[in-house]
Design a protein around this motif. Structure first.
Motif, PDB file in Angstrom:
ATOM      1  N   ALA A   1       2.801  21.505  -0.671  1.00 47.39           N
ATOM      2  CA  ALA A   1       4.114  20.921  -0.901  1.00 47.39           C
ATOM      3  C   ALA A   1       4.039  19.483  -0.375  1.00 47.39           C
ATOM      4  N   VAL A   2       4.922  18.625  -0.886  1.00 45.85           N
ATOM      5  CA  VAL A   2       4.926  17.229  -0.454  1.00 45.85           C
ATOM      6  C   VAL A   2       6.332  16.866   0.002  1.00 45.85           C
ATOM      7  N   LEU A   3       6.415  16.235   1.163  1.00 46.97           N
ATOM      8  CA  LEU A   3       7.697  15.843   1.745  1.00 46.97           C
ATOM      9  C   LEU A   3       7.751  14.347   1.997  1.00 46.97           C
TER      10      LEU A   3
ATOM     11  N   ASN B   1       6.568   7.186   3.808  1.00 48.73           N
ATOM     12  CA  ASN B   1       5.364   7.924   3.432  1.00 48.73           C
ATOM     13  C   ASN B   1       5.691   9.273   2.803  1.00 48.73           C
ATOM     14  N   LEU B   2       4.806   9.702   1.922  1.00 52.85           N
ATOM     15  CA  LEU B   2       4.809  11.081   1.470  1.00 52.85           C
ATOM     16  C   LEU B   2       3.744  11.807   2.276  1.00 52.85           C
TER      17      LEU B   2
ATOM     18  N   PHE C   1       0.838  -1.201   0.000  1.00 52.68           N
ATOM     19  CA  PHE C   1       0.000   0.000   0.000  1.00 52.68           C
ATOM     20  C   PHE C   1       0.874   1.253   0.000  1.00 52.68           C
ATOM     21  N   LYS C   2       1.821   1.320   0.937  1.00 46.49           N
ATOM     22  CA  LYS C   2       2.702   2.474   1.034  1.00 46.49           C
ATOM     23  C   LYS C   2       3.551   2.625  -0.226  1.00 46.49           C
TER      24      LYS C   2
ATOM     25  N   ASP D   1       3.226   6.456  -6.986  1.00 45.13           N
ATOM     26  CA  ASP D   1       2.307   7.344  -7.710  1.00 45.13           C
ATOM     27  C   ASP D   1       2.382   8.795  -7.227  1.00 45.13           C
ATOM     28  N   GLY D   2       3.245   9.059  -6.242  1.00 42.27           N
ATOM     29  CA  GLY D   2       3.400  10.416  -5.732  1.00 42.27           C
ATOM     30  C   GLY D   2       2.239  10.899  -4.893  1.00 42.27           C
TER      31      GLY D   2
END
Length: 132
Positions: A113-115, A121-122, A67-68, A74-75
């Protein structure tokens, strides 16, 4: 009815606790041994110490790894946190060595923003902005 706790699955609870407290700025709420090396380990926002808890849940279940991995491939962020000033938060976190997969970007009513949380995890951070 209200939300009491929500989870992020983490590869290593100690590493996650360090990241979510030392980097993101949450504070530890509960750290209770459950079985073996696993714990009921939660953090909260310092702005809402009696608010919703974030459970740093071990990724032990066989379904969590695929899942993760699929979400990261897929971002897709696992969850989202709100900040008051995303540019300042991006600068602060970047200075602490936090890796971003998406810099602050306008997206309609939010700037996001994504980290990478270093635990598989994102995580998305968002700032609410005025409507265009």
């Amino acid at each position: 009815m209200k939300i009491y706790v929500t989870s992020v699955y983490v590869d290593d609870q100690n590493k996650a606790l360090d990241f979510y407290t030392a980097k993101l700025g949450f504070i530890k709420k509960h750290d209770i041994p459950v079985d073996g090396e696993n714990r009921w380990l939660t953090v909260v926002s310092p702005d809402a110490p009696d608010g919703v808890e974030l459970l740093l849940e071990p990724s032990a279940h066989p379904a969590t790894a695929p899942f993760k991995q699929a979400l990261v491939a897929d971002g897709i962020p696992l969850t989202s946190f709100q900040v008051d000033d995303i540019d300042a938060e991006y600068a602060r976190l970047s200075a602490l060595g936090v890796a971003f997969t998406l810099p602050p970007t306008n997206a309609g009513p939010v700037k996001m923003a994504v980290l990478d949380d270093t635990c598989g995890n994102l995580i998305q951070i968002v700032q609410m902005v005025a409507q265009p």
